[in-house]
Design an enzyme around this catalytic site. Structure first.
Site, PDB file in Angstrom:
ATOM      1  N   SER A  20      42.464  32.748  43.703  1.00  0.00           N
ATOM      2  CA  SER A  20      42.729  34.074  44.270  1.00  0.00           C
ATOM      3  C   SER A  20      41.470  34.918  44.424  1.00  0.00           C
ATOM      4  CB  SER A  20      43.730  34.827  43.393  1.00  0.00           C
ATOM      5  OG  SER A  20      43.913  36.139  43.885  1.00  0.00           O
ATOM      6  N   SER A  22      41.934  38.201  44.686  1.00  0.00           N
ATOM      7  CA  SER A  22      42.372  39.527  44.251  1.00  0.00           C
ATOM      8  C   SER A  22      41.500  40.122  43.141  1.00  0.00           C
ATOM      9  CB  SER A  22      43.832  39.477  43.806  1.00  0.00           C
ATOM     10  OG  SER A  22      44.678  39.234  44.910  1.00  0.00           O
ATOM     11  N   THR A  67      52.464  36.542  43.055  1.00  0.00           N
ATOM     12  CA  THR A  67      52.280  35.564  44.113  1.00  0.00           C
ATOM     13  C   THR A  67      53.134  34.337  43.839  1.00  0.00           C
ATOM     14  OG1 THR A  67      50.600  34.417  45.441  1.00  0.00           O
ATOM     15  CG2 THR A  67      50.252  34.454  43.053  1.00  0.00           C
ATOM     16  N   LYS A  71      57.568  35.515  43.742  1.00  0.00           N
ATOM     17  CA  LYS A  71      57.835  36.731  44.507  1.00  0.00           C
ATOM     18  C   LYS A  71      59.324  37.073  44.605  1.00  0.00           C
ATOM     19  CE  LYS A  71      53.767  37.005  47.504  1.00  0.00           C
ATOM     20  NZ  LYS A  71      53.311  37.141  48.908  1.00  0.00           N
ATOM     21  N   ASP A 112      52.711  43.436  51.528  1.00  0.00           N
ATOM     22  CA  ASP A 112      52.371  42.527  52.623  1.00  0.00           C
ATOM     23  C   ASP A 112      52.781  43.115  53.970  1.00  0.00           C
ATOM     24  OD1 ASP A 112      51.258  40.557  51.028  1.00  0.00           O
ATOM     25  OD2 ASP A 112      53.140  39.454  50.800  1.00  0.00           O
ATOM     26  N   ALA A 139      58.179  29.902  57.852  1.00  0.00           N
ATOM     27  CA  ALA A 139      59.417  30.553  57.438  1.00  0.00           C
ATOM     28  C   ALA A 139      59.423  30.828  55.942  1.00  0.00           C
ATOM     29  CB  ALA A 139      60.616  29.681  57.831  1.00  0.00           C
ATOM     30  N   GLY A 141      57.473  32.947  52.439  1.00  0.00           N
ATOM     31  CA  GLY A 141      57.394  34.342  52.019  1.00  0.00           C
ATOM     32  C   GLY A 141      56.578  35.213  52.941  1.00  0.00           C
ATOM     33  N   ALA A 142      55.441  34.710  53.401  1.00  0.00           N
ATOM     34  CA  ALA A 142      54.611  35.494  54.317  1.00  0.00           C
ATOM     35  C   ALA A 142      55.329  35.730  55.638  1.00  0.00           C
ATOM     36  CB  ALA A 142      53.277  34.793  54.554  1.00  0.00           C
ATOM     37  N   GLY A 258      42.986  36.825  58.979  1.00  0.00           N
ATOM     38  CA  GLY A 258      43.773  37.155  57.806  1.00  0.00           C
ATOM     39  C   GLY A 258      43.053  37.991  56.766  1.00  0.00           C
TER      40      GLY A 258
END
Length: 295
Positions: A20, A22, A67, A71, A112, A139, A141-142, A258
């Site tokens: 990550s 983050s 994440t 989620k 998001d 299809a 989570g994003a 992104g």
């Protein structure tokens, strides 16, 4: 960064989390603004999720990011959630507050949605996309956050969900039927998506295809289908310019990477935790200075 007895913690909960970015994003921002807090990434197995959320309460964390694969599973463990988190059916941000009795209250949100929309709401672009045909690869989570954002913001005449497993795309479409006022949602598999790709004003990759180290991957290898009338948006951020974006740009399409969504979704969470706007210019500089393998 100075750590003392007053330092508050924020964490990323997921499995795995070692890749990550983050921690780099948030610690750069916290240090730049002198906020006495630190951000860490903590791998949490599925069977330990309940304990991890209890730990957030007990240890006075400011909040957390969530994440894969948590989620959706984290939602019933929280005290409240935002409208958009409920609509998407997924939480990526937890914010600590207090109830009327001063007891800790954990609220879930899905930043998001805001992160994805930020580059699309530029004045010169927002009007071009209103009511147009659109397409999303993926299809998961994003893709759920993307579909909700597009349906509620741009009201497309058609929104095609392209996924190798058709049943998963159909489930997504069913879940968002209440937000589909124009009956825009359609589902298809990649082999049958050519016409929809060509006629869509906005094409979004919400899969991991093209992500480092598999940088030659792409959700759509037929580059001649892209035109200068399209906007192509790839949620993959390593590399910053994916094969999909490179090939679309070569045919005149407007492209969005992104990295923008990554930073803007983080900024929306950071604002809730600290009460301050994230210094995004400093964050972008830090991200671009770091190699993909180091984050």
């Amino acid at each position: 960064m100075r750590i003392d007895a007053r330092t508050r913690l924020i964490t990323l909960i997921g499995h795995p989390v070692e890749h990550s970015r983050s921690p780099l994003i948030h610690n750069t921002a916290l240090e730049e603004q002198g906020v006495n807090a630190a951000y860490v990434a903590t791998p949490v197995a599925e069977e330990a999720l309940d304990d991890a959320v209890a730990g957030l309460r007990a240890l006075n964390f400011l909040g957390a990011n969530v994440t894969t694969p948590h989620k959706q599973a984290v939602r019933p463990l929280l005290d409240a959630e935002s409208e958009r988190a409920a609509a998407v059916g997924a939480v990526n941000t937890i914010v600590r507050g207090e109830d009327a009795d001063g007891e800790p209250l954990l609220r879930g949100d899905n930043t998001d949605v805001a992160g994805f929309l930020e580059p699309l709401t530029a004045p010169d672009l927002e009007m071009q996309l209103e009511g147009e045909e659109m397409l999303v690869f993926g299809a998961g989570g994003a893709a759920r956050a993307v579909a909700y954002a597009l349906l509620t913001t741009f009201r497309p005449t058609r929104l095609t969900i392209v996924n190798r497993t058709r049943s998963k795309a159909e489930r997504l479409a069913g879940d968002f039927a209440l937000h589909d006022a124009r009956d825009a949602l359609r589902v298809t598999k990649p082999d049958d998506a050519a016409r929809a790709v060509r006629t869509s004003r906005l094409v979004v990759n919400a899969t991991s295809l093209g992500m480092h180290p598999n940088t030659e991957g792409t959700p759509w290898p037929h580059a001649d289908d892209f035109t200068e009338d399209q906007v192509v948006y790839d949620l993959v951020y390593t590399p910053e310019e994916t094969r999909l974006l490179r090939e679309a740009a070569a045919r005149g399409a407007r492209t969005i990477g992104g990295l923008t969504m990554l930073v803007e979704q983080a900024a929306a969470a950071y604002q809730q935790w600290t009460g301050q706007p994230m210094p995004v210019d400093v964050v972008y500089e830090a991200l671009r200075s770091a190699s993909p393998s180091a984050t």
